[in-house]
Enzyme design. Structure first.
Site, PDB file in Angstrom:
ATOM      1  N   GLU A  85       0.884  -1.713   0.283  1.00  5.09           N
ATOM      2  CA  GLU A  85       0.327   0.131  -0.005  1.00  5.09           C
ATOM      3  C   GLU A  85       0.681   1.072  -0.208  1.00  5.09           C
ATOM      4  O   GLU A  85       0.629   2.362   1.105  1.00  5.09           O
ATOM      5  CB  GLU A  85      -0.920   0.465   1.000  1.00  5.09           C
ATOM      6  CG  GLU A  85      -1.781  -1.490   1.284  1.00  5.09           C
ATOM      7  CD  GLU A  85      -2.395  -1.298   2.149  1.00  5.09           C
ATOM      8  OE1 GLU A  85      -3.100  -0.268   2.513  1.00  5.09           O
ATOM      9  OE2 GLU A  85      -3.594  -2.580   2.521  1.00  5.09           O
ATOM     10  N   GLU A 119      -6.760 -10.808  -1.236  1.00  2.00           N
ATOM     11  CA  GLU A 119      -7.359 -10.496   0.111  1.00  2.00           C
ATOM     12  C   GLU A 119      -8.410 -10.708  -0.224  1.00  2.00           C
ATOM     13  O   GLU A 119      -9.466  -9.550   0.346  1.00  2.00           O
ATOM     14  CB  GLU A 119      -6.155  -9.588   0.574  1.00  2.00           C
ATOM     15  CG  GLU A 119      -4.967  -9.437   0.847  1.00  2.00           C
ATOM     16  CD  GLU A 119      -4.315  -7.842   1.578  1.00  2.00           C
ATOM     17  OE1 GLU A 119      -5.242  -7.515   2.271  1.00  2.00           O
ATOM     18  OE2 GLU A 119      -2.756  -7.907   1.895  1.00  2.00           O
TER      19      GLU A 119
END
Ligand code: XIL
Length: 328
Positions: free
Chosen positions: A136, A248
């Site tokens: 991220e 995910e």
């Protein structure tokens, strides 16, 4: 093909050459139902939180690997591959509070980055061969449409070079490991995935050892992802010579959870699995297996039921649709 009752997702998926993964939460490994749901369905494991910097190193200079060791031991015992996650993540959840308070020069911060990466990777050098090196790093400013590297602990102290630095350090520690960049809201072709594509393409040009891209795929059931756009996005990263994985996936449902929303959720799960199969992704991994153990209610207030088994571990329509997609 009829599926014998003992067969789970991983058995059917193995014929298609795709790994099926799940995050594992060590706090529930003492629950039989949780263990068997993981063992039956998955051959790839990601520690849900146990490898976070804040979990491993709550006090300066002292690493506590106890919980991470439990997840690694469980995965190895059940012949699951492991994706170490995350080595470098600027989220406040991940930076230990003693570190967040540190006034650091650039070189001090770079040394801390190196020490952390080396300490963690060396411990699992024989057990973990895939690492999310940077998680991220791109901001998600869809409002302004200006996507750039997210400010944060490492960016503010080292500058934008921390991304390349992290990958180069990880490669030195384990030249054989597959090194992943992982992020969310970059599943379709959009401003963020364009920005990540430019970032990674530029780093590859400089010889940065980046081998794989993880699309987190944290979705909501009222969204409408365009499978064609997700496919095109995956293919453009693959054209750079990168592996791609869905890392995910979950599909949270805005409460109240209804049959209609569960149906839409099931369609989204199988739709994305078909995309992963069509594009020969490395893996199709979920961020949890049962609604009884999910980060969603805590992290997304007002949402629930994002996974493929219900709170009583009964298969939901989403599970059945995944089986159907794998049997096609
Ligand atoms: C979350 C875990 O589910 C929580 O248990 C933990 O407290 C915080 O992190 N993107 C990621 C994951 O890459 O590391 C996050 O997992 C979910 C969002």
């Amino acid at each position: 093909m009829c599926m014998s009752t003992s067969m789970g997702l991983k058995d059917i998926a193995s014929r298609k050459g795709i790994a099926v993964g799940c995050c594992i939460n060590d706090a529930h490994l003492n629950e039989g139902k949780y263990r068997s749901a993981l063992v039956r369905n998955f051959n790839l494991a990601t520690p849900e939180y146990e490898l976070m910097h804040s979990q491993l190193c709550p006090t300066r200079g002292k690493y506590d690997f106890e919980n991470a060791d439990k997840v690694v031991a469980f995965a190895l015992k059940h012949k699951m591959r492991i994706r170490g996650h995350p080595l470098v993540w600027q989220s406040r959840l991940n930076i230990p509070s003693w570190l967040a308070r540190q006034k650091l020069s650039r070189s001090e911060a770079a040394k801390l980055l190196k020490d952390h990466i080396m300490t963690v990777m060396k411990r699992y050098k024989n057990e973990i061969h895939d690492w999310v090196v940077v998680n991220e790093a791109m901001n998600d400013d869809f409002k302004s449409g200006k996507f750039k590297l997210r400010k944060g602990f490492w960016f503010n102290r080292i500058g934008p070079r921390y991304v390349e630095m992290a990958f180069r350090l990880a490669h030195i520690v384990d030249p054989k490991a597959t090194l992943w960049y992982n992020d969310y809201s970059m599943d379709e072709i959009n401003g963020k995935s364009d920005a990540v594509y430019r970032l990674i393409k530029g780093l590859l040009k400089k010889g940065a050892p980046i081998h794989a891209i993880g699309l987190q795929m944290h979705l909501a059931s009222h969204w409408n992802l365009d499978p064609k756009s997700v496919e095109a996005n995956i293919r453009r990263f693959q054209k750079l010579g990168l592996k791609v994985g869905i890392t995910e996936m979950d599909v949270r449902i805005r409460k109240p959870v209804t049959k209609k929303k569960l149906k839409k959720q099931a369609k989204m799960y199988s739709g994305m699995l078909r995309v992963a199969l069509n594009t020969r992704c490395e893996d199709f991994s979920l961020w949890g297996v049962t609604d009884a153990v999910s980060w969603i209610p805590e992290s997304h207030k007002g949402y629930d039921a994002g996974l493929i088994l219900d709170k009583k571990y009964r298969p939901k329509l989403a599970y059945e649709n995944l089986v159907e997609a794998l049997n096609e």
